[in-house]
Every structure is written in structure tokens, then in C-alpha cells.
Design a protein around this motif. Structure first.
Motif, PDB file in Angstrom:
ATOM      1  N   GLY A   9       0.824  -1.197   0.000  1.00  0.00           N
ATOM      2  CA  GLY A   9       0.000   0.000   0.000  1.00  0.00           C
ATOM      3  C   GLY A   9       0.858   1.248   0.000  1.00  0.00           C
ATOM      4  N   PRO A  10       0.345   2.384   0.208  1.00  0.00           N
ATOM      5  CA  PRO A  10      -1.045   2.579   0.619  1.00  0.00           C
ATOM      6  C   PRO A  10      -2.013   2.511  -0.572  1.00  0.00           C
ATOM      7  N   TYR A  11      -3.229   2.093  -0.275  1.00  0.00           N
ATOM      8  CA  TYR A  11      -4.288   2.032  -1.271  1.00  0.00           C
ATOM      9  C   TYR A  11      -5.368   3.038  -0.894  1.00  0.00           C
ATOM     10  N   TYR A  12      -6.036   3.551  -1.873  1.00  0.00           N
ATOM     11  CA  TYR A  12      -7.099   4.524  -1.644  1.00  0.00           C
ATOM     12  C   TYR A  12      -8.322   4.084  -2.441  1.00  0.00           C
ATOM     13  N   ALA A  13      -9.495   4.429  -1.925  1.00  0.00           N
ATOM     14  CA  ALA A  13     -10.746   4.092  -2.608  1.00  0.00           C
ATOM     15  C   ALA A  13     -11.559   5.363  -2.802  1.00  0.00           C
ATOM     16  N   VAL A  14     -12.238   5.411  -3.897  1.00  0.00           N
ATOM     17  CA  VAL A  14     -13.129   6.528  -4.204  1.00  0.00           C
ATOM     18  C   VAL A  14     -14.446   5.940  -4.651  1.00  0.00           C
ATOM     19  N   LYS A  15     -15.525   6.390  -4.024  1.00  0.00           N
ATOM     20  CA  LYS A  15     -16.857   5.941  -4.430  1.00  0.00           C
ATOM     21  C   LYS A  15     -17.238   6.683  -5.713  1.00  0.00           C
ATOM     22  N   MET A  16     -17.628   5.921  -6.728  1.00  0.00           N
ATOM     23  CA  MET A  16     -18.040   6.520  -7.993  1.00  0.00           C
ATOM     24  C   MET A  16     -19.463   6.087  -8.288  1.00  0.00           C
ATOM     25  N   GLU A  17     -20.268   7.033  -8.731  1.00  0.00           N
ATOM     26  CA  GLU A  17     -21.646   6.755  -9.092  1.00  0.00           C
ATOM     27  C   GLU A  17     -21.930   7.389 -10.445  1.00  0.00           C
ATOM     28  N   SER A  18     -22.854   6.788 -11.166  1.00  0.00           N
ATOM     29  CA  SER A  18     -23.209   7.358 -12.463  1.00  0.00           C
ATOM     30  C   SER A  18     -24.078   8.592 -12.245  1.00  0.00           C
ATOM     31  N   GLY A  19     -24.066   9.465 -13.209  1.00  0.00           N
ATOM     32  CA  GLY A  19     -24.868  10.674 -13.154  1.00  0.00           C
ATOM     33  C   GLY A  19     -25.129  11.176 -14.555  1.00  0.00           C
ATOM     34  N   ALA A  20     -25.978  12.146 -14.656  1.00  0.00           N
ATOM     35  CA  ALA A  20     -26.322  12.701 -15.961  1.00  0.00           C
ATOM     36  C   ALA A  20     -25.729  14.100 -16.109  1.00  0.00           C
ATOM     37  N   LEU A  21     -25.036  14.328 -17.188  1.00  0.00           N
ATOM     38  CA  LEU A  21     -24.506  15.658 -17.478  1.00  0.00           C
ATOM     39  C   LEU A  21     -25.457  16.453 -18.355  1.00  0.00           C
ATOM     40  N   GLY A  22     -26.288  15.791 -19.075  1.00  0.00           N
ATOM     41  CA  GLY A  22     -27.250  16.415 -19.959  1.00  0.00           C
ATOM     42  C   GLY A  22     -28.344  15.412 -20.244  1.00  0.00           C
ATOM     43  N   THR A  23     -29.257  15.784 -21.082  1.00  0.00           N
ATOM     44  CA  THR A  23     -30.338  14.866 -21.415  1.00  0.00           C
ATOM     45  C   THR A  23     -30.360  14.608 -22.907  1.00  0.00           C
ATOM     46  N   ALA A  24     -30.823  13.450 -23.266  1.00  0.00           N
ATOM     47  CA  ALA A  24     -31.043  13.129 -24.671  1.00  0.00           C
ATOM     48  C   ALA A  24     -32.515  12.839 -24.884  1.00  0.00           C
ATOM     49  N   GLY A  25     -33.300  13.173 -23.900  1.00  0.00           N
ATOM     50  CA  GLY A  25     -34.746  12.968 -23.971  1.00  0.00           C
ATOM     51  C   GLY A  25     -35.446  14.190 -23.438  1.00  0.00           C
ATOM     52  N   GLY A  26     -36.712  14.057 -23.235  1.00  0.00           N
ATOM     53  CA  GLY A  26     -37.497  15.180 -22.736  1.00  0.00           C
ATOM     54  C   GLY A  26     -38.503  15.606 -23.767  1.00  0.00           C
ATOM     55  N   PRO A  27     -39.352  16.545 -23.405  1.00  0.00           N
ATOM     56  CA  PRO A  27     -40.402  16.954 -24.332  1.00  0.00           C
ATOM     57  C   PRO A  27     -39.840  17.669 -25.558  1.00  0.00           C
ATOM     58  N   LYS A  28     -40.471  17.414 -26.675  1.00  0.00           N
ATOM     59  CA  LYS A  28     -40.088  18.082 -27.920  1.00  0.00           C
ATOM     60  C   LYS A  28     -40.643  19.496 -27.894  1.00  0.00           C
ATOM     61  N   THR A  29     -39.844  20.444 -28.359  1.00  0.00           N
ATOM     62  CA  THR A  29     -40.255  21.847 -28.380  1.00  0.00           C
ATOM     63  C   THR A  29     -40.128  22.416 -29.788  1.00  0.00           C
ATOM     64  N   ASN A  30     -40.775  23.554 -29.984  1.00  0.00           N
ATOM     65  CA  ASN A  30     -40.634  24.250 -31.266  1.00  0.00           C
ATOM     66  C   ASN A  30     -39.657  25.413 -31.089  1.00  0.00           C
ATOM     67  N   GLY A  31     -39.531  26.258 -32.079  1.00  0.00           N
ATOM     68  CA  GLY A  31     -38.600  27.376 -32.043  1.00  0.00           C
ATOM     69  C   GLY A  31     -38.945  28.443 -31.026  1.00  0.00           C
ATOM     70  N   ASN A  32     -40.163  28.395 -30.473  1.00  0.00           N
ATOM     71  CA  ASN A  32     -40.575  29.328 -29.422  1.00  0.00           C
ATOM     72  C   ASN A  32     -40.431  28.722 -28.038  1.00  0.00           C
ATOM     73  N   ALA A  33     -39.808  27.550 -27.951  1.00  0.00           N
ATOM     74  CA  ALA A  33     -39.610  26.811 -26.704  1.00  0.00           C
ATOM     75  C   ALA A  33     -40.913  26.255 -26.145  1.00  0.00           C
ATOM     76  N   GLN A  34     -41.965  26.215 -26.951  1.00  0.00           N
ATOM     77  CA  GLN A  34     -43.235  25.642 -26.512  1.00  0.00           C
ATOM     78  C   GLN A  34     -43.161  24.120 -26.593  1.00  0.00           C
ATOM     79  N   VAL A  35     -43.668  23.449 -25.578  1.00  0.00           N
ATOM     80  CA  VAL A  35     -43.718  21.989 -25.593  1.00  0.00           C
ATOM     81  C   VAL A  35     -44.810  21.565 -26.570  1.00  0.00           C
ATOM     82  N   LEU A  36     -44.498  20.547 -27.369  1.00  0.00           N
ATOM     83  CA  LEU A  36     -45.425  20.055 -28.388  1.00  0.00           C
ATOM     84  C   LEU A  36     -46.133  18.795 -27.907  1.00  0.00           C
ATOM     85  N   ASP A  37     -47.407  18.656 -28.306  1.00  0.00           N
ATOM     86  CA  ASP A  37     -48.144  17.437 -27.981  1.00  0.00           C
ATOM     87  C   ASP A  37     -47.784  16.345 -28.981  1.00  0.00           C
TER      88      ASP A  37
END
Length: 85
Positions: A5-33
Motif C-alpha cells: 500500500g497505501p491504497y485509496y478508494a473513491v466511491k463513484m456513481e453514475s450521473g447525468a450531465l445532460g439529457t437526450a430525452g425530454g419533451p419536444k419543443t418548437n422554435g418558441n420553446a413551446q412543448v409540443l403534444d
């Protein structure tokens, strides 16, 4: 070698930096049905909307520009559609 040693440990967890989903919007930022029509009074910006770059991630801070831009667009659009009572 790994036998001393010495040895060290670090807890790692997944996370999101951005999204690739979500509601579709138009050019006015309005959510579309499902039919592609704007839902009155419903807007989305930044990570609350489908990503501008699709499934790509532009790097650190890559969601800040679309968030600020579409937030501004949504505010301007909404401001022109509020009746003065």
C-alpha cells in the motif's frame, strides 16, 4: 507492484450531465403534444427539453447555452401572449 500500500478508494456513481430525452419543443420553446401542436402555456428550456444536439454531448457547460437561449425565447414568447387584465 500491487503487493504494498497505501491504497485509496473513491466511491463513484453514475450521473447525468445532460439529457437526450425530454419533451419536444418548437422554435418558441413551446412543448409540443403528440400531434406536434404547441401546448398553450407550457414551455421548456435546458435540461427540461429534448436536447438541441440530439444524443450528442458537446462537453462541459454544453447545456448552459441552450438553457439560457431557450429560457429567453420562452420568456419573450410568453410575454407577447399574456393579456393585460
Amino acid at each position: 507492484m500491487m503487493d504494498q500500500g497505501p491504497y485509496y478508494a473513491v466511491k463513484m456513481e453514475s450521473g447525468a450531465l445532460g439529457t437526450a430525452g425530454g419533451p419536444k419543443t418548437n422554435g418558441n420553446a413551446q412543448v409540443l403534444d403528440w400531434s406536434g401542436n404547441p401546448i398553450p402555456g407550457l414551455y421548456a428550456a435546458g435540461n427540461a427539453m429534448a436536447a438541441v444536439l440530439g444524443e450528442a454531448y458537446g462537453g462541459a457547460g454544453g447545456t448552459l447555452g441552450p438553457g439560457m437561449t431557450f429560457g429567453y425565447i420562452a420568456g419573450r414568447h410568453l410575454g407577447t401572449h399574456i393579456s393585460n387584465h
